[in-house]
Each structure stands twice: as C-alpha cells, then as structure tokens.
Design an enzyme around this catalytic site. Structure first.
Site, mmCIF file in Angstrom:
data_model
loop_
_atom_site.group_PDB
_atom_site.id
_atom_site.type_symbol
_atom_site.label_atom_id
_atom_site.label_comp_id
_atom_site.label_asym_id
_atom_site.label_seq_id
_atom_site.Cartn_x
_atom_site.Cartn_y
_atom_site.Cartn_z
ATOM 1 N N LYS A 17 0.829 -1.218 0.000
ATOM 2 C CA LYS A 17 0.000 0.000 0.000
ATOM 3 C C LYS A 17 0.858 1.261 0.000
ATOM 4 O O LYS A 17 0.613 2.182 -0.770
ATOM 5 C CB LYS A 17 -0.916 0.057 1.235
ATOM 6 C CG LYS A 17 -1.930 -1.052 1.336
ATOM 7 C CD LYS A 17 -2.905 -0.788 2.474
ATOM 8 C CE LYS A 17 -2.271 -0.659 3.840
ATOM 9 N NZ LYS A 17 -1.650 -1.892 4.366
ATOM 10 N N ARG A 92 -9.757 1.811 8.168
ATOM 11 C CA ARG A 92 -9.379 0.461 8.583
ATOM 12 C C ARG A 92 -10.497 -0.232 9.355
ATOM 13 O O ARG A 92 -10.329 -1.386 9.742
ATOM 14 C CB ARG A 92 -8.153 0.539 9.475
ATOM 15 C CG ARG A 92 -6.834 0.198 8.768
ATOM 16 C CD ARG A 92 -5.763 0.369 9.798
ATOM 17 N NE ARG A 92 -4.561 -0.357 9.622
ATOM 18 C CZ ARG A 92 -3.424 0.168 9.159
ATOM 19 N NH1 ARG A 92 -3.397 1.387 8.703
ATOM 20 N NH2 ARG A 92 -2.325 -0.532 9.161
ATOM 21 N N ARG A 131 11.505 -6.336 5.560
ATOM 22 C CA ARG A 131 11.235 -4.909 5.407
ATOM 23 C C ARG A 131 12.092 -4.075 6.354
ATOM 24 O O ARG A 131 12.236 -4.382 7.522
ATOM 25 C CB ARG A 131 9.744 -4.662 5.693
ATOM 26 C CG ARG A 131 9.328 -3.232 5.549
ATOM 27 C CD ARG A 131 7.896 -3.139 5.180
ATOM 28 N NE ARG A 131 7.016 -3.319 6.311
ATOM 29 C CZ ARG A 131 5.705 -3.051 6.252
ATOM 30 N NH1 ARG A 131 5.163 -2.628 5.127
ATOM 31 N NH2 ARG A 131 4.948 -3.231 7.304
ATOM 32 N N ARG A 164 10.965 -1.775 11.560
ATOM 33 C CA ARG A 164 9.946 -1.024 12.297
ATOM 34 C C ARG A 164 9.555 -1.850 13.514
ATOM 35 O O ARG A 164 9.370 -3.061 13.384
ATOM 36 C CB ARG A 164 8.723 -0.851 11.383
ATOM 37 C CG ARG A 164 8.461 0.575 10.983
ATOM 38 C CD ARG A 164 7.422 0.661 9.921
ATOM 39 N NE ARG A 164 6.112 0.185 10.350
ATOM 40 C CZ ARG A 164 5.006 0.255 9.612
ATOM 41 N NH1 ARG A 164 5.066 0.787 8.408
ATOM 42 N NH2 ARG A 164 3.864 -0.201 10.041
ATOM 43 N N ARG A 175 -1.179 -7.616 14.075
ATOM 44 C CA ARG A 175 -1.646 -6.703 13.026
ATOM 45 C C ARG A 175 -2.472 -7.455 11.975
ATOM 46 O O ARG A 175 -3.467 -6.947 11.471
ATOM 47 C CB ARG A 175 -0.455 -5.990 12.375
ATOM 48 C CG ARG A 175 0.211 -5.015 13.335
ATOM 49 C CD ARG A 175 1.525 -4.508 12.804
ATOM 50 N NE ARG A 175 1.378 -3.690 11.630
ATOM 51 C CZ ARG A 175 2.327 -3.501 10.726
ATOM 52 N NH1 ARG A 175 3.499 -4.107 10.850
ATOM 53 N NH2 ARG A 175 2.125 -2.713 9.701
HETATM 54 P P1 AMP Z 1 0.618 1.416 8.888
HETATM 55 O O1 AMP Z 1 1.834 2.278 8.742
HETATM 56 O O2 AMP Z 1 -0.496 1.807 7.972
HETATM 57 O O3 AMP Z 1 0.935 -0.059 8.817
HETATM 58 O O4 AMP Z 1 0.057 1.680 10.370
HETATM 59 C C1 AMP Z 1 0.836 1.396 11.509
HETATM 60 C C2 AMP Z 1 -0.055 1.361 12.742
HETATM 61 O O5 AMP Z 1 -0.680 2.642 12.923
HETATM 62 C C3 AMP Z 1 -1.206 0.374 12.697
HETATM 63 O O6 AMP Z 1 -0.822 -0.926 13.078
HETATM 64 C C4 AMP Z 1 -2.187 1.003 13.687
HETATM 65 O O7 AMP Z 1 -1.771 0.785 15.017
HETATM 66 C C5 AMP Z 1 -1.997 2.489 13.416
HETATM 67 N N1 AMP Z 1 -2.938 2.976 12.363
HETATM 68 C C6 AMP Z 1 -2.624 3.461 11.122
HETATM 69 N N2 AMP Z 1 -3.719 3.800 10.436
HETATM 70 C C7 AMP Z 1 -4.775 3.542 11.260
HETATM 71 C C8 AMP Z 1 -6.186 3.655 11.117
HETATM 72 N N3 AMP Z 1 -6.753 4.120 9.986
HETATM 73 N N4 AMP Z 1 -6.965 3.285 12.167
HETATM 74 C C9 AMP Z 1 -6.431 2.811 13.299
HETATM 75 N N5 AMP Z 1 -5.108 2.650 13.499
HETATM 76 C C10 AMP Z 1 -4.278 3.010 12.486
#
Ligand code: AMP
Length: 226
Positions: A17, A92, A131, A164, A175
């Site tokens: 993504k 999400r 990653r 990360r 996740r």
């Molecule tokens: P990502 O970088 O998109 O993988 O997001 C990393 C983390 O940020 C996720 O595992 C969630 O804890 C939080 N997060 C990011 N976007 C959202 C969202 N739209 N709703 C809730 N938590 C989010």
C-alpha cells in the site's frame, strides 16, 4: 494532473500500500495521506495524540476511531486536498468508512475509488521479515528484494536501515489479526457499493503500478458524486 475521486488503498500489512500509494500520489500530483505516517509523526513530535497512539501501535492494535477521524478531518481541511488525495492505511474499520463517507459528502469530494492489493499470507510474512525503514527519510525497502550495497545501510542517503518495531514477528501476528477482524469487512462494505477494484499485489511493483493506473484512468470521470 489531478484526481476527481479520492483513492483508498486497502490491503493487509506489507501488501504494498505504502509504495503504491506514494507512486500514484506522485503521478497524479496529489497528497499521499498515510495515517500510519501521521501517527508516527505524532509520536516523534511528542503530541497528545502521539502519547495516546504509541502503546496501541506498539502492540499491533488499531488506534481508536475517534482519534484517527479527528486527525483525518483536520488533514482534509487543508487546501492541498482540493485536487484529490490518496489514502494509505485508512479507513481500517467500518465506523471509519462510514465517518469518511459523511466527510466526503459534506465536503463535496465525491465517491471514493477503493483499490485492494491482494497478497497471500505467506508472502506477507516474508515481506515483513525483510522490510526495513531508513532512519533518515522513513523510506521503506526490502533486504530480500533489493539488498543494500552495505548491510543495514540505506544506498540513497547512508541512513541506518532498521526494522519497524511493529514489524517484529509477534506484533505482525496481531496486526494481521486486526486486519482480519476489523479491516476485512471493508471489502464487502465497498464492493456492495460498487466502489472496489482488486489488484494482484504479488506481481512486481512496476506491474502493480501499471495495473492501478489503468484502473484509475478508466474510472476517472465516472461516478463523480455521492
Ligand atoms: P501502517 O503504517 O499503515 O501499517 O500503520 C501502523 C499502525 O498505525 C497500525 O498498526 C495502527 O496501530 C496504526 N494505524 C494506522 N492507520 C490507522 C487507522 N486508519 N486506524 C487505526 N489505526 C491506524
């Protein structure tokens, strides 16, 4: 260039993504809105939002909807969103999608186009294990697909490449579980509204980009308003 419909990228962690949303945002010259990046910035900046989000993110769960919605609504109110935008990692949950529909309608942004990147679980796990994030510019790379010239050092800017914290195996399990439970229902939410397009996320990054651009260019100008 611009986009006449907001774009949403749907897909589990490591589906691609971030990479694809960035490329598409660059191509159409619109902002790339990653809620994960916004939350990581809030943590780095030591804000109240960051303080609340940090422990939730560290265990791989989703940040509460009201916090995410406040952040997104504020971001959409800025003038650079007027020519379109690309969401990455948002919405999400079904309540986030419902709240977003209301905001898009109220602000006259039109119906979203939802692009789902589909990737099998075994491939996701392998991608996550390889990653790395550059500590200088936050770029994501993969040591299996493109090993750096010097181990653990970014080729572009010499930054240290780190995993990360939420890419650790136990957190990734959480996740993926959060994805299945809370995000997967969005496939049905958007497909029942005729807004979902599915792309094979296991193809090469360039092939995935080409497939996405084909869809976006075909759909632009159609279904403009809620
Ligand atoms: P990502 O970088 O998109 O993988 O997001 C990393 C983390 O940020 C996720 O595992 C969630 O804890 C939080 N997060 C990011 N976007 C959202 C969202 N739209 N709703 C809730 N938590 C989010």
């Amino acid at each position: 260039m611009a986009l006449d419909r907001p774009l949403i990228f749907l897909g589990p962690p490591a589906a691609g993504k971030g990479t694809q949303a960035k490329r598409i945002a660059e191509r159409y010259q619109v902002p790339h809105l990653s809620t994960g990046d916004m939350l990581r910035d809030a943590i780095a900046g030591g804000t109240e939002l960051g303080r609340l989000a940090k422990p939730v993110m560290e265990r791989g769960s989703l940040v509460p909807d009201d916090l995410v919605m406040g952040m997104v609504e504020e971001r959409l109110s800025r003038p650079d969103c007027a020519r379109g935008f690309v969401f990455d990692g948002f919405p999400r949950t079904v309540p986030q999608a419902e709240a977003l529909d209301e905001i898009l309608c109220r602000r006259g942004f039109g119906r979203p186009l939802v692009l789902e990147l589909r990737v099998a679980r075994e491939i996701l796990l392998r991608r996550v294990a390889g990653r790395r994030m550059c500590t200088v510019d936050g770029e994501i790379s993969n040591v299996y697909e493109a090993p750096p010239r010097v181990a653990e050092i970014c080729d572009r800017d010499g930054g240290k490449l780190v995993q990360r914290p939420d890419d650790r195996a136990d957190v990734v399990e959480e996740r993926l579980l959060a994805y299945e439970r809370q995000t997967r229902p969005l496939e049905q939410y958007y497909s029942s509204r005729g807004l979902l397009e599915v792309v094979d996320g296991t193809a090469s990054a360039d092939d995935v980009t080409r497939a996405l651009v084909n869809i976006i260019d075909r759909v632009q100008g159609r279904d403009g308003h809620l």
